[in-house]
Design an enzyme around this catalytic site. Structure first.
Site, PDB file in Angstrom:
ATOM      1  N   GLU A   1     -54.078 -47.826  15.217  1.00 42.06           N
ATOM      2  CA  GLU A   1     -54.908 -46.333  15.384  1.00 42.06           C
ATOM      3  C   GLU A   1     -55.532 -45.827  14.308  1.00 42.06           C
ATOM      4  O   GLU A   1     -55.211 -46.178  13.167  1.00 42.06           O
ATOM      5  CB  GLU A   1     -53.784 -45.387  15.868  1.00 42.06           C
ATOM      6  CG  GLU A   1     -53.140 -45.563  17.154  1.00 42.06           C
ATOM      7  CD  GLU A   1     -52.072 -44.396  17.642  1.00 42.06           C
ATOM      8  OE1 GLU A   1     -51.659 -43.451  17.043  1.00 42.06           O
ATOM      9  OE2 GLU A   1     -51.929 -44.544  19.003  1.00 42.06           O
TER      10      GLU A   1
ATOM     11  N   GLU B   1     -46.920 -47.392  18.504  1.00 42.85           N
ATOM     12  CA  GLU B   1     -46.350 -46.862  17.552  1.00 42.85           C
ATOM     13  C   GLU B   1     -45.075 -46.593  17.180  1.00 42.85           C
ATOM     14  O   GLU B   1     -44.650 -45.578  17.649  1.00 42.85           O
ATOM     15  CB  GLU B   1     -47.348 -45.827  16.874  1.00 42.85           C
ATOM     16  CG  GLU B   1     -48.828 -46.086  17.036  1.00 42.85           C
ATOM     17  CD  GLU B   1     -49.253 -47.090  15.645  1.00 42.85           C
ATOM     18  OE1 GLU B   1     -48.520 -46.957  14.741  1.00 42.85           O
ATOM     19  OE2 GLU B   1     -50.532 -47.241  15.844  1.00 42.85           O
TER      20      GLU B   1
ATOM     21  N   CYS C   1     -42.832 -41.360  10.127  1.00 41.50           N
ATOM     22  CA  CYS C   1     -42.454 -42.874  10.547  1.00 41.50           C
ATOM     23  C   CYS C   1     -42.635 -43.591   9.241  1.00 41.50           C
ATOM     24  O   CYS C   1     -42.297 -44.686   9.236  1.00 41.50           O
ATOM     25  CB  CYS C   1     -43.135 -43.291  11.784  1.00 41.50           C
ATOM     26  SG  CYS C   1     -44.886 -42.954  11.410  1.00 41.50           S
TER      27      CYS C   1
ATOM     28  N   ASN D   1     -42.623 -35.110  15.911  1.00 44.57           N
ATOM     29  CA  ASN D   1     -42.985 -35.041  14.304  1.00 44.57           C
ATOM     30  C   ASN D   1     -44.322 -34.675  13.796  1.00 44.57           C
ATOM     31  O   ASN D   1     -44.552 -33.990  12.987  1.00 44.57           O
ATOM     32  CB  ASN D   1     -42.205 -36.107  13.598  1.00 44.57           C
ATOM     33  CG  ASN D   1     -43.000 -37.457  14.005  1.00 44.57           C
ATOM     34  OD1 ASN D   1     -43.837 -37.684  14.841  1.00 44.57           O
ATOM     35  ND2 ASN D   1     -42.728 -38.319  12.805  1.00 44.57           N
TER      36      ASN D   1
END
Ligand code: NAP
Length: 487
Positions: free
Chosen positions: A468, A260, A294, A162
């Protein structure tokens, strides 16, 4: 056919399109697996179908490159990362067009993603120079304790489709800055962004073996990256079920793991919110990348007093979004990535309608066919249906009504996901109560767009482990070594 799709992309610099993998500084493998444009279903090109043997070779190359790379002064690594970002910006248009062709997102979003992705190289190059240690007062007069930070070693990384560039640079940037070397598997749906980045990394001055890219059969590649003892750290971005499986595989060699994973973001609108601002934020949060991020708002909880007005405004704005091929300049909503994604969206909408939800706009495939789906707003959605329980990953806004602040926070927290949440209120005290009460790794307060290289990005509960970006992101790739000195 391939010429046709490639021709439509119209790269100014044609060698950014690579149909080979990158191992030990060499381009290897034969093009086999077809990669299609989700907007046209046409074949863009092919990529190698590598497996266990080639991944083992990539790990050996990363291991061999480690001593020289980690020994470089941080500034030398930072210089490579800065040049790499410069090259990405220089070729931003080509990289964006390549990304839109393989992923489907509108060109304006792809350009934005290239700038966002490059920013992680620049940021972590700067952070590399500040990987400070500590001197700790000893427990006795003649004792000292020193703490130094060292690169963890060889990193295995797997990324999703994505965000074909940013999910890579958000891992590779800090890893390489810290002095680690990397073996990366991008999604087979969007490999060309990854391979173009590798070429630019080579031109920026990466030593052979520092970054290796392997495409092919996910399972055997993933098995090596999670089980090979030479890999010290495994980092994954993708769905929660796959993340759980890969984390379990990492247990056999006790690797450091960052995950993640999926989200199911709540978006809260209180009676005291500015609903124009909230509706604009909702459009950005919900419909960016056709709802395939997300951090996409998935469940909209709207208070009684503004429910009708907010629903009307959101439906109006959603119905104005231009659906089409991302390479056409006017497009605001691209296709869904594939038929499986389309079917999931349809199942969620059917479930909601079956439980009494009403359609304000959309709720059907777009007339352009393929995997195009109309931007959709549903009202009176049951808070316990499929749309509320699972990540839809599509352009569907599901509106649920609430009465009190406590109800809103309770419903928002009623999820195993804990990545991003959003809330709109003009009451200062409420904004603190809500931000502190939401069980999420990130909260957007009066904003629907939270990501930047300076944000600690990550989730709680089943949305992942670790962060991150930001000053914390490099810590995921540094080991703490303590040295006790007897004077
Ligand atoms: P996915 O199906 O989990 O795939 C992610 C990556 O894992 C791909 O490279 C995939 O390879 C690979 N993979 C799949 N099965 C594997 C296996 N058994 N062994 C090794 N590798 C395997 O997720 P996705 O559909 O690509 O991405 C969407 C998901 O990612 C959503 O849930 C989204 O929320 C999440 N996401 C999270 C974040 C975050 O920062 N938290 C960011 C972006 C996306 P192939 O594609 O080649 O099969």
């Amino acid at each position: 056919m391939a010429d046709g799709e490639l021709g439509r992309i119209g790269l100014k610099r044609s060698n950014l399109f690579r149909e080979q993998c990158y191992i030990d500084g060499k381009w290897v493998g034969e093009p086999e697996i077809e990669v299609r444009n989700p907007a046209t279903r046409g074949v863009i090109g092919r990529i190698p179908n590598l497996g266990r043997a080639e991944t083992l070779r990539a790990v050996a190359a990363a291991e061999a490159a480690l001593p020289e790379w980690r020994a470089l002064p941080a500034k030398a690594r930072a210089d490579v990362l800065r040049r790499w970002n410069d090259l990405m910006l220089k070729h931003q248009e080509d990289l964006a067009r390549l990304m839109t062709a393989e992923q489907g997102k509108p060109l304006a979003e792809a350009r934005g993603e290239i700038a966002y992705a490059g920013a992680f190289f620049e940021w972590f190059g700067e952070e590399a120079r500040r990987a400070y240690g500590d001197i700790i007062p000893g427990p006795a007069a003649d004792r000292r304790i020193m703490v130094m930070k060292q690169p963890v070693g060889v990193v295995g990384a797997i990324t999703p489709w994505n965000f074909p560039a940013a999910m890579i640079t958000r891992k590779v940037g800090p890893a390489i800055a810290a002095g680690c070397t990397v073996v990366l598997k991008p999604s087979e749906l969007t490999p060309y962004s990854a391979l173009a980045l590798a070429l630019l990394g080579e031109e920026a001055g990466l030593l052979a073996g520092v970054l290796n890219i392997v495409t092919g059969d996910a399972e055997p590649i993933g098995q090596v990256l999670t089980e090979d003892p030479r890999i010290a750290k495994f980092t994954f971005t993708g769905s929660t079920p796959v993340g759980k499986k890969l984390a379990a595989q990492c247990a056999s060699t006790v690797k450091r793991v960052s995950l993640e994973l999926g989200g199911n973001a709540p978006f809260l609108v209180f009676d005291d919110a500015d609903i124009e601002v909230a509706a604009a934020g909702a459009i950005v949060s919900k419909f960016r990348n056709t709802g395939q991020t997300c951090v996409c708002a998935n469940r909209f909880f709207v208070q009684d007093g503004v429910y009708e007005a907010f629903a009307k405004l959101l439906a109006e704005k959603a119905s104005e979004l231009v659906v089409g091929d991302g390479l056409a300049g006017v497009t605001q909503q691209g296709p869904l990535i594939n038929v499986k994604a389309l079917q999931k969206v349809e199942a969620h909408v059917a479930d909601a309608l079956g439980h009494g939800a009403k359609v304000l706009t959309g709720a059907q495939r777009d007339s352009q066919g393929g995997t195009f789906y109309q931007p959709t707003v549903l009202r009176d959605v049951a808070p316990d249906g499929l749309l509320a329980r699972e990540e839809t990953f599509g352009p569907v806004a599901a509106l649920v009504r609430f009465r009190t602040e406590e109800d809103a926070i309770r419903m928002a927290n009623d999820s195993r996901a804990g990545l991003a949440a959003y809330a709109y209120t003009r009451d200062l005290s409420r904004s603190w109560r809500v931000a502190e009460g939401l069980q999420y790794g990130m909260v957007g307060m009066n904003t629907g767009l939270i990501s930047s290289e300076t944000l600690p990005f990550g989730g709680v509960k089943e949305s992942g482990i670790g962060r991150e970006g930001s000053k914390y992101g490099i810590e995921e790739f540094l080991e703490i070594k303590s040295i006790v000195v007897q004077l």
